[in-house]
Design a protein around this motif. Structure first.
Motif, short mmCIF file in Angstrom:
data_model
loop_
_atom_site.label_atom_id
_atom_site.label_comp_id
_atom_site.label_asym_id
_atom_site.label_seq_id
_atom_site.Cartn_x
_atom_site.Cartn_y
_atom_site.Cartn_z
N PHE A 265 0.84 -1.20 0.00
CA PHE A 265 0.00 0.00 0.00
C PHE A 265 0.88 1.25 0.00
O PHE A 265 0.97 1.96 1.00
CB PHE A 265 -0.91 0.01 1.24
N PRO A 266 1.54 1.50 -1.12
CA PRO A 266 2.54 2.57 -1.15
C PRO A 266 1.96 3.96 -0.85
O PRO A 266 2.68 4.83 -0.38
CB PRO A 266 3.10 2.50 -2.57
N GLU A 267 0.67 4.14 -1.05
CA GLU A 267 0.09 5.48 -0.86
C GLU A 267 -0.30 5.76 0.59
O GLU A 267 -0.61 6.88 0.96
CB GLU A 267 -1.12 5.65 -1.79
N ALA A 268 -0.25 4.72 1.47
CA ALA A 268 -0.73 4.89 2.84
C ALA A 268 0.34 5.48 3.76
O ALA A 268 1.52 5.20 3.61
CB ALA A 268 -1.19 3.54 3.39
N GLY A 269 -0.10 6.32 4.70
CA GLY A 269 0.80 6.84 5.73
C GLY A 269 0.89 5.81 6.86
O GLY A 269 -0.12 5.34 7.34
N VAL A 270 2.12 5.46 7.25
CA VAL A 270 2.29 4.37 8.20
C VAL A 270 3.06 4.83 9.44
O VAL A 270 4.06 5.54 9.34
CB VAL A 270 3.08 3.20 7.55
N LEU A 271 2.59 4.45 10.61
CA LEU A 271 3.32 4.67 11.86
C LEU A 271 3.59 3.31 12.48
O LEU A 271 2.76 2.41 12.41
CB LEU A 271 2.47 5.47 12.85
N ARG A 272 4.74 3.20 13.10
CA ARG A 272 5.07 1.92 13.73
C ARG A 272 5.38 2.16 15.20
O ARG A 272 6.09 3.10 15.54
CB ARG A 272 6.28 1.30 13.03
N MET A 273 4.83 1.33 16.06
CA MET A 273 5.09 1.50 17.48
C MET A 273 5.62 0.20 18.06
O MET A 273 4.93 -0.81 18.12
CB MET A 273 3.80 1.87 18.18
N ASP A 274 6.87 0.21 18.44
CA ASP A 274 7.44 -0.94 19.14
C ASP A 274 8.61 -0.45 19.97
O ASP A 274 8.85 0.75 20.08
CB ASP A 274 7.89 -2.02 18.14
N ALA A 275 9.33 -1.35 20.55
CA ALA A 275 10.41 -0.95 21.46
C ALA A 275 11.43 -0.04 20.77
O ALA A 275 12.02 0.83 21.40
CB ALA A 275 11.09 -2.18 22.03
N ASP A 276 11.62 -0.21 19.46
CA ASP A 276 12.61 0.62 18.76
C ASP A 276 12.15 2.05 18.55
O ASP A 276 12.94 2.97 18.55
CB ASP A 276 12.91 0.04 17.37
N THR A 277 10.85 2.22 18.32
CA THR A 277 10.39 3.56 17.99
C THR A 277 9.89 4.33 19.21
O THR A 277 9.51 5.48 19.10
CB THR A 277 9.23 3.52 16.96
N THR A 278 9.86 3.69 20.36
CA THR A 278 9.29 4.37 21.53
C THR A 278 10.33 4.68 22.59
O THR A 278 10.00 4.88 23.75
CB THR A 278 8.17 3.55 22.19
N THR A 279 11.58 4.72 22.22
CA THR A 279 12.58 5.12 23.21
C THR A 279 12.36 6.59 23.52
O THR A 279 11.70 7.31 22.77
CB THR A 279 14.02 4.92 22.67
N GLY A 280 12.92 7.02 24.62
CA GLY A 280 12.71 8.41 25.02
C GLY A 280 11.49 8.50 25.89
O GLY A 280 10.64 7.61 25.89
N LYS A 281 11.40 9.58 26.62
CA LYS A 281 10.43 9.68 27.70
C LYS A 281 8.97 9.56 27.25
O LYS A 281 8.22 8.78 27.77
CB LYS A 281 10.64 10.98 28.47
N GLU A 282 8.62 10.35 26.24
CA GLU A 282 7.21 10.34 25.85
C GLU A 282 6.99 9.65 24.50
O GLU A 282 6.05 9.96 23.79
CB GLU A 282 6.62 11.75 25.85
N GLY A 283 7.87 8.70 24.18
CA GLY A 283 7.81 8.01 22.89
C GLY A 283 6.44 7.47 22.55
O GLY A 283 5.89 7.76 21.49
N HIS A 284 5.88 6.71 23.47
CA HIS A 284 4.55 6.12 23.29
C HIS A 284 3.52 7.16 22.94
O HIS A 284 2.81 7.09 21.97
CB HIS A 284 4.02 5.57 24.63
N GLU A 285 3.47 8.11 23.88
CA GLU A 285 2.45 9.13 23.85
C GLU A 285 2.47 9.88 22.53
O GLU A 285 1.44 10.16 21.93
CB GLU A 285 2.73 10.09 25.02
N LYS A 286 3.68 10.17 22.07
CA LYS A 286 3.84 10.94 20.85
C LYS A 286 3.25 10.18 19.67
O LYS A 286 2.47 10.72 18.90
CB LYS A 286 5.34 11.21 20.64
N ILE A 287 3.61 8.92 19.55
CA ILE A 287 3.11 8.13 18.43
C ILE A 287 1.59 7.99 18.48
O ILE A 287 0.89 8.18 17.49
CB ILE A 287 3.78 6.74 18.41
N LEU A 288 1.09 7.72 19.68
CA LEU A 288 -0.35 7.54 19.82
C LEU A 288 -1.10 8.83 19.51
O LEU A 288 -2.14 8.82 18.86
CB LEU A 288 -0.69 7.04 21.22
#
Ligand code: ADP
Ligand code: ZN
Ligand code: ZN
Length: 744
Positions: free
Chosen positions: A521-544
């Motif tokens: 689905f090349p046209e779709a905007g994608v976010l990924r949330m896992d241990a790699d992308t949520t480092t830092g204090k508010e990592g989770h919150e930011k992605i959500l």
């Protein structure tokens, strides 16, 4: 004479008992249970820290040989005596040192420098102050003139001015200010300012009118509460059924009676939204406690709690130990979550500790979940907890449709992609409608289990009925091991069930999923949330938050994304391989699978648009998957309880895990054998193992596990005490440590 029983602050098992000390005359007043003390210890009289856990008038030993307490640490935090008893209970029941248990109930043990603001207020009316200023000017008291002028220049005369500002900007010295105070021209006041981690504005919300089901629960629990009845309640309510609203209504009543409330949530990532919601309802008397607060913030929250400035403390596990003096209620939301069990000694379960603390102090407990733990539901069925049910979503949102895709059929149709036909079709549909999608990858069990992609067979231990785990041997994953009993067998080349060659460990990471989504689905905007992308204090919150604000079409994630969050625009949830978590070597595998699937499904269609859930699996016939697809908790519970009965696992029976740890593998093995033999002496106890633990080696420490199953919990506690005794005599195994897990 007064004697104190002191627990020494060292984590050494042999010193883990109270030592008696004399309380010197001048300390009598400050010697209270829970006080932190400095004591001389051992032959060298080394100074150590400790805690008073008991006081008495009787000497246990020769008084002439008993030492005196050196000092009572004044700025030490005094533990509430009931929290100390709670620590003792934790130590006895979960097998840890008293010192570790005290640390668990007292997360902040030192006073952290308080923030104090000093204010200078005028003591006389404005006109009088102006006259005094004139007089000082005549006498050339320049410094005093500067101070009074500064006060007069304030926009609001009565508000006063900060002491620090006077010092810094108006060159006022402490001597000048003191003199002004002595002449009763000004008044200096010190305000203790607490660090407050809650940053909220005071918008208050308008509570909805409760529906019939909610009202029944609120009325029943409130009536009990007002009548002085204290109990444990279980609210079984589908996601979005309005449990939180029910908690809030009951909490309101408890607070109105002048009592306090602990609101437990499963993880930090959920604090923000829960706190905002409570703040809007209850205002400033709400606070939070969690591990990301600074030591100073933590200290202040406990101080505020003790001072009675807070009514509701919100937070994960550690908030359970908030030193409230008038605790009336503990609420535990999502009570089935594994994050409620501590992984470090003392390995307690917050649910059990909550129920115990409540019983000790006369509080009630409300457990809530869409997918209650087998334990809680079993107790509710037995009448130990009172059960309430919320059957439909509040506010009119409908439960999603659930589609089950059999991945074996996809394989037969030569579809090797991770997206089955149904999921692909619905994803295209949603992308077109600009509605959002969550793709959930079940990562539990991804490490090591072996299954057949053709027939869905999962290789299991013939003795324990848990999945076998593949281990490396000679650089290849070709040895299968049972982590319960130690059974081993080579990895078969063909599936023992259907003889296909599609057998092996199945694993795919979120990164790989992201890549595949981008390709498909090349046209779709994608976010990924896992241990790699949520480092830092508010990592989770930011992605959500990014996702909630619509910055992407698809969110890919693991367990983290299924918990509690509300995304009104999400109308499709794809569960990529639902059965992976069935394959972990753990008797709770089916329970965890059901919980994950039901919770993931609960993410779809929370707004006014209906949702779809696609559940892809290799084992569509497994009862946990069948039940999840129908959102049929009772169906699942009944099947699972039968399994637990057959195999004698909790909640029907009890299980004690004894973990043996050392860097010396030979010692670990030998000692484990010895311990298992001791354990086998008990009748009515089934001993499994020893076997390498699921995590067989961590940081060069080898880990073996022995399990004991018994219907009578007390026998297991006896075994724990016996093993602790036994260890004291093991000179050869000084390097080995034991850890205990009760029903974890
Ligand atoms: P749960 O805690 O069970 O997931 P919540 O209490 O968060 O459920 O409720 C889900 C949503 O429904 C929230 O947005 C909440 O404000 C709303 N809600 C709860 N009770 C009612 C009600 N009686 N009428 C209308 N909306 C409600
Ligand atoms: Zn097969
Ligand atoms: Zn086994």
């Amino acid at each position: 004479m007064i004697f104190a029983d002191v627990i020494v602050d060292i984590s050494v098992k042999s010193l883990d008992r109270p030592f008696q000390y004399i309380v010197p005359e001048e300390m009598h007043e400050d010697a209270v249970i829970g006080a932190m003390v400095i004591i001389p210890f051992g032959s060298g009289n080394r100074e150590l820290k400790g805690y008073i856990i008991g006081l008495s008038g009787e000497a246990k030993f020769d008084v002439h040989k008993t030492k005196e307490i050196k000092e009572i640490v004044k700025q030490g935090v005094v533990a509430e005596s009931h929290l100390l008893s709670l620590a003792y209970w934790i130590k006895e029941n979960y097998g840890s040192t008293m010192n570790d248990a005290i640390k668990a109930v007292l997360p902040v043990r030192r006073e952290i420098k308080k923030k104090i603001t000093r204010m200078v207020y005028p003591c006389v009316v404005r006109s009088e102050l102006e006259q005094i200023l004139q007089e000082y000017a005549r006498k050339h008291y320049k410094a005093k003139v500067r101070v009074l002028q500064a006060i007069l220049d304030q926009e609001d005369y009565e508000e006063g001015i900060s002491y620090e500002v006077l010092q810094r900007d108006h060159k006022a010295t402490p001597a000048v200010l003191r003199s002004l105070q002595e002449q009763e021209v000004v008044r200096i006041s010190e305000n203790r300012q607490y660090r407050n981690p809650v940053h909220q504005s005071g918008i208050s919300d308008r509570p909805p009118v409760l529906n019939q089901e909610q009202q029944v629960i609120v009325d029943a629990i409130t009536a009990d509460y007002l009548a002085g009845v204290r109990k444990t309640y279980l609210i079984h309510g589908v996601t979005g059924s309005g449990k939180t609203e029910v908690y809030m209504r009951i909490i309101e009543q408890v607070i109105a009676q002048g009592q306090q409330v602990i609101m437990l949530i499963p993880e930090i990532a959920l604090t923000f939204q829960t706190v905002s919601r409570f703040y809007r309802r209850f205002g400033e008397r709400v606070s939070v406690m969690h591990s990301r607060l600074s030591q100073g913030e933590k200290f202040d929250q406990f101080e505020r709690a003790k001072a009675g400035e807070i009514d509701i403390m919100i937070g994960p596990r550690s908030a359970l130990f908030t030193p409230f003096e008038r605790l009336g209620l503990i609420v535990m939301d999502e009570e089935h979550e594994t994050s409620y069990q501590s992984e470090m000694p003392p390995k307690y379960h917050a649910r059990e500790v909550a129920v115990h603390r409540a019983a000790m102090t006369g509080a009630s407990v409300i457990l809530g979940s869409a997918t209650p733990s087998l334990e809680s539901y079993y107790r509710a069925q037995k009448g130990r907890y009172r059960l309430f049910t919320l059957t439909h979503r509040a506010g009119g949102a409908v439960l999603p449709r659930i589609w089950v895709t059999d991945l074996r059929e996809e394989l037969e149709r030569k579809n090797r992609s991770i997206f089955g036909e149904k999921l692909t079709e619905l994803m295209e549909d949603r992308l077109q409608k600009r509605e959002q999608i969550i793709l959930f990858l079940n990562r539990r069990g991804y490490a090591g289990s072996v299954s057949c992609r053709k027939c869905g067979e999962v290789l299991k231990c013939p003795h324990c009925s848990v999945s076998l785990t593949a281990h490396m041997r000679y650089g290849r994953l070709d040895q299968l091991v049972c982590h319960y009993c130690g059974y081993q067998t080579p990895m078969p080349a063909l599936c023992p069930n259907c003889q296909s060659k599609y057998i092996g460990t199945f694993g795919i990471g979120t990164q790989k999923v992201e890549q595949m989504v981008r390709e498909r689905f090349p046209e779709a905007g994608v976010l990924r949330m896992d241990a790699d992308t949520t480092t830092g204090k508010e990592g989770h919150e930011k992605i959500l938050q990014d996702f909630a604000s619509g910055s992407a079409d698809i969110l890919i994630g693991t367990q983290m994304i299924v918990k509690g969050h509300d995304f009104p625009n999400v109308t499709l949830v794809g569960i990529l391989a639902a059965d992976l978590s069935l394959n972990v070597g753990d008797f709770r595998a089916a329970e965890r699978t059901y919980q994950l699937l039901a919770q993931a499904a609960g993410r779809a269609g929370r707004g006014d648009k209906p949702g779809d859930v696609v559940l892809q699996t290799y084992q569509p016939e497994h009862y946990s998957i069948v039940a999840a697809a129908k959102q049929d908790y009772m169906g699942f519970y009944q099947q699972e309880l039968i399994q637990r009965q057959i195999l004698q696992y909790p909640p029907v029976s009890n299980i004690l895990g004894v973990l043996v740890l050392s860097e010396d593998l030979r010692h670990v093995r030998e000692l484990s054998e010895g311990l298992a033999e001791q354990m086998r002496q008990y009748e009515q106890v089934v001993v499994l193992g020893p076997a390498p633990a699921a995590l067989a080696k961590a940081k060069d420490v080898h880990r073996y596990i022995i399990y004991a199953k018994c219907r009578d919990y007390r026998v297991l506690r006896q075994i724990k005490n016996m093993l602790e005794q036994y260890m004291k005599a093991q000179e050869r195994y000084r390097d080995c440590r034991l850890q205990f897990d009760f029903n974890l």
